[in-house]
Design a protein around this motif. Structure first.
Motif, mmCIF file in Angstrom:
data_model
loop_
_atom_site.group_PDB
_atom_site.id
_atom_site.type_symbol
_atom_site.label_atom_id
_atom_site.label_comp_id
_atom_site.label_asym_id
_atom_site.label_seq_id
_atom_site.Cartn_x
_atom_site.Cartn_y
_atom_site.Cartn_z
ATOM 1 N N ALA A 198 -25.735 12.384 10.485
ATOM 2 C CA ALA A 198 -24.399 13.105 10.195
ATOM 3 C C ALA A 198 -23.780 12.813 8.642
ATOM 4 N N LYS A 239 -26.728 20.152 13.575
ATOM 5 C CA LYS A 239 -25.601 19.576 14.388
ATOM 6 C C LYS A 239 -25.518 20.220 15.779
ATOM 7 N N ASP A 242 -24.164 21.913 19.365
ATOM 8 C CA ASP A 242 -23.163 22.968 19.500
ATOM 9 C C ASP A 242 -21.632 22.156 19.492
ATOM 10 N N SER A 243 -20.790 22.850 19.006
ATOM 11 C CA SER A 243 -19.409 22.169 18.727
ATOM 12 C C SER A 243 -18.817 21.938 20.307
ATOM 13 N N GLU A 244 -19.256 22.944 21.130
ATOM 14 C CA GLU A 244 -18.303 22.851 22.428
ATOM 15 C C GLU A 244 -19.130 21.634 23.204
ATOM 16 N N THR A 290 -15.988 12.431 18.624
ATOM 17 C CA THR A 290 -16.941 13.467 18.540
ATOM 18 C C THR A 290 -18.240 12.992 17.393
ATOM 19 N N GLN A 329 -21.747 13.577 19.001
ATOM 20 C CA GLN A 329 -22.784 14.194 18.142
ATOM 21 C C GLN A 329 -24.142 13.268 18.138
ATOM 22 N N ILE A 345 -20.489 19.089 21.933
ATOM 23 C CA ILE A 345 -19.667 17.908 21.375
ATOM 24 C C ILE A 345 -18.492 17.600 21.832
ATOM 25 N N ASP A 346 -17.504 18.394 22.134
ATOM 26 C CA ASP A 346 -16.290 18.176 22.544
ATOM 27 C C ASP A 346 -16.322 17.889 23.834
ATOM 28 N N GLN A 347 -17.060 18.577 24.555
ATOM 29 C CA GLN A 347 -17.167 18.368 26.141
ATOM 30 C C GLN A 347 -17.666 16.840 26.257
#
Length: 562
Positions: free
Chosen positions: A454, A8, A10-12, A25, A29, A14-16
């Motif tokens: 995912a 997966k 990086d969460s940041e 999201t 992703q 994805i959010d960006q």
């Protein structure tokens, strides 16, 4: 099946990206996993533009090739467009010859006979050129290793322009121009073009010198899209643009030859998968069963009545091909069992009477059964000829290089190749190929892998999500249809085997008592016991639509169940 979940991002990140594109999201992703991390990259992905195709003159020798063709036309020379007998080769020959004929008459085509001449540039083809006054041969989807044959042509004062996409050897043929993005000294920005794609770059360059734009040659992209799908090249970068617009041509303004095939199919819109499984096998069948020139004739025909006759003829070739490949596959499976080779690292089989035109298909069938690098041999003149197929992640071309002491000639790609050798070297080669593969393959690669994009819940599956996923198309290597995994699924009591011998699995599932969604698993009928009695299970699947009696609903297209 081995399930592998992709890392997966990086969460940041994805959010960006989700915020920038105003998508959820999950979509962000999936895009990041495809190397798309900015608004501009996403825009190019979802809305490919013909203007983003690379300048053809960035390809090594393109200027020389264009100049030689211009000289040929100025001097009223005869030009022979020569190509391999498979889909990539025949579409490329149809493309380049029909383009040249649109403004210059002295152009003819030549497809080598699979059985009499074999793969690639042939001495017989060069002799034909000499006998008929051709002084320039444009070779498509072949030729980058034809050093002796190009030298033979040069002795006869026949020039070669080679348009290929296979890996060159240490030395290149002494041709006027060698267009191949895989040349080490070629800095062209994209090296995954198919042979027909290289041919398209040639006509793009020729057109630019004649004052044409890319929009003047889009009519040829139906051929390029078909070759991209059939040759299993990555649908990324430039190939994605070519395939995207080629499919538009196929669906909106198909050439007469394609229309003759499509008219027999009850389908409104063709995807790249339809092209691969409906159009491509029929084009291929001509070269496999009779002669590849039949395919070229169909692809360049402009009269629908004549094209319909060609298409009917090719349909018969395809029917005959299907019967033969089933029969030979069965014989090959028996041979593997009789030799007690089911547990080997490779599958190598041979029978002198097997039809050379279908051994590639048989090799693919055997890899589906045993999932091993596979070679199917048959007799070809006084030699043995083989088609090789590989498993995901293993380079069969490199493995063949490790057996080169026993091979007379070979060529191809990471996952598919062809070769010839002397009959007395068969056992030596078979032993060496098993040894090379055993020493170099990661044992994990011998178990089929399902790559999961995912892990999601059923609540994530909405019509809006499917609409966005459909815009990820065209799908293919490098951009496969997204695959998801869901856990703790429970059948609602509907599960049953369907189809002949109940080979397929049909069910309706829920998760944490959420809404129900239907599912179909082709060739998963033997998994029925895993889902009955409300036992929880995990599944991997893509998301699809099911249309039944006018009603359209979302469904899971199941790949595997555990």
């Amino acid at each position: 099946m081995r399930w592998t979940i992709k890392p997966k991002p990086d969460s940041e990140a994805i959010d960006q990206l989700a915020k920038e594109l105003r998508v959820d999201t999950l979509v962000a992703q999936l895009l990041l996993q495809r190397g798309i991390s900015t608004y501009e990259e996403a825009k190019n992905f979802f809305r490919p533009q013909l203007e983003d195709l690379h300048d053809p003159f960035l390809m090594k020798d393109m200027d020389v090739a264009v100049e030689r063709i211009a000289t040929a036309i100025a001097n009223n020379e005869n030009i022979l467009v020569f190509g391999d007998y498979d889909v990539d080769g025949t579409t490329a020959v149809a493309l380049v010859s029909s383009y040249l004929l649109s403004y210059y008459p002295n152009v003819a085509t030549y497809i080598p006979d699979r059985y009499d001449e074999g793969y690639g540039v042939s001495y017989k083809g060069i002799d034909f050129a000499e006998d008929n006054g051709f002084s320039l041969i444009i070779a498509l989807d072949c030729g980058v290793k034809a050093i002796e044959k190009v030298a033979y042509a040069k002795e006869k004062e026949i020039d070669f322009i080679i348009c290929d996409h296979h890996r060159p050897g240490k030395n290149l043929p002494d041709a006027v121009a060698v267009l191949d993005p895989k040349r080490e000294d070629c800095s062209y920005p994209y090296d995954e073009l198919c042979g027909c794609g290289v041919g398209f770059k040639l006509i793009q360059a020729l057109g630019s010198r004649r004052g044409e734009t890319i929009y003047d040659i889009t009519q040829y992209l139906d051929l390029v899209a078909t070759a991209i799908g059939a040759d299993i090249v990555p649908i990324t970068g430039e190939n994605r643009i070519l395939a995207y617009y080629g499919l538009k041509v196929i669906n909106e303004q198909p050439r007469i030859g394609f229309k003759a095939i499509i008219d027999q199919i009850n389908k409104a819109t063709l995807t790249i998968t339809d092209v691969v499984f409906i159009i491509a096998p029929r084009i291929n069948a001509a070269g496999r069963m009779k002669h590849g020139q039949h395919a070229v004739n169909l692809l360049v025909e402009t009269d629908l009545n004549k094209a319909s006759k060609f298409a009917a003829e090719i349909e018969k070739f395809n029917t005959d091909r299907r019967g033969l490949d089933q029969e030979i596959t069965q014989e090959a499976l028996v041979q593997i069992q009789r030799n007690e080779e089911q547990e080997g690292f490779t599958s190598v089989v041979y029978k002198d009477t097997w039809h050379k035109g279908v051994i590639g298909i048989v090799a693919s069938r055997l890899t589906e059964t045993y999932y091993r690098p596979t070679l199917v041999f048959t007799k070809s003149g006084d030699k043995l000829a083989a088609s090789a197929r590989s498993v995901k992640g293993f380079d069969v071309y490199n493995a063949l290089e490790g057996c080169s002491d026993y091979i007379e000639q070979f060529g191809g790609h990471k996952y598919a190749a062809g070769l010839t050798l002397s009959a007395n070297q068969y056992q030596n080669f078979k032993h060496q190929f098993e040894k090379v593969v055993k020493e170099t393959i990661d044992p994990q690669l011998l178990t089929p892998e399902i790559s999961v994009d995912a892990v999601i819940t059923l609540k994530d599956i909405t019509p809006k999500l499917l609409r966005i996923l459909n815009q990820f198309a065209p799908f293919g290597p490098g951009n496969m249809s997204p695959v998801f995994m869901a856990e703790n699924l429970v059948d609602t009591g509907y599960a049953k085997g369907v189809g002949q011998d109940e080979a397929h699995l049909k069910l309706s599932v829920t998760q944490y008592d959420s809404h129900k969604i239907g599912g179909i698993g082709f060739n998963l009928g033997d998994k029925l016991n895993l889902v009955t009695s409300r036992k929880p299970f995990s599944a991997v699947f893509s998301i699809d639509e099911n249309e039944w009696q006018g009603n359209v609903s979302l469904q899971l297209k199941l790949r595997d169940i555990k």
